[in-house]
Design a protein around this motif. Sequence first.
Motif, short mmCIF file in Angstrom:
data_model
loop_
_atom_site.label_atom_id
_atom_site.label_comp_id
_atom_site.label_asym_id
_atom_site.label_seq_id
_atom_site.Cartn_x
_atom_site.Cartn_y
_atom_site.Cartn_z
N PRO A 11 0.84 -1.20 0.00
CA PRO A 11 -0.16 -0.17 -0.03
C PRO A 11 0.74 1.12 0.05
N GLU A 12 2.03 1.20 0.33
CA GLU A 12 2.92 2.46 0.52
C GLU A 12 3.69 2.65 -0.89
N ARG A 14 2.56 3.78 -4.33
CA ARG A 14 1.55 4.53 -5.04
C ARG A 14 1.27 3.76 -6.39
#
Length: 89
Positions: A11-12, A14
């Motif tokens: 999730p980090e 992008r």
Amino acid sequence: MCLLCHSGPFPEERFQGDMAPSLAGAGARWSEEQLRLRIVDSGKVNPKTIMPSYYKTDGLERVAPAFRGKTILSAQQVEDVVAYLATLK
């Protein structure tokens, strides 16, 4: 490098690719041996793949002179990637 084409449980990150299978669950789908083969020479799994062979030096086309005879990843780096992908259950 992987996220140029693949997405995954990151999730980090992008920007993730959508041209190749998701890496989520890679360790559950493939054994370490299968993961290693896909990284070392993915053409043996899928002859039509566009994934580069990260540890192959022969039989390649259109390789810049400065990179001929050199692998993209070292043997240790291949093992590190395999070990990481194997954790993605």
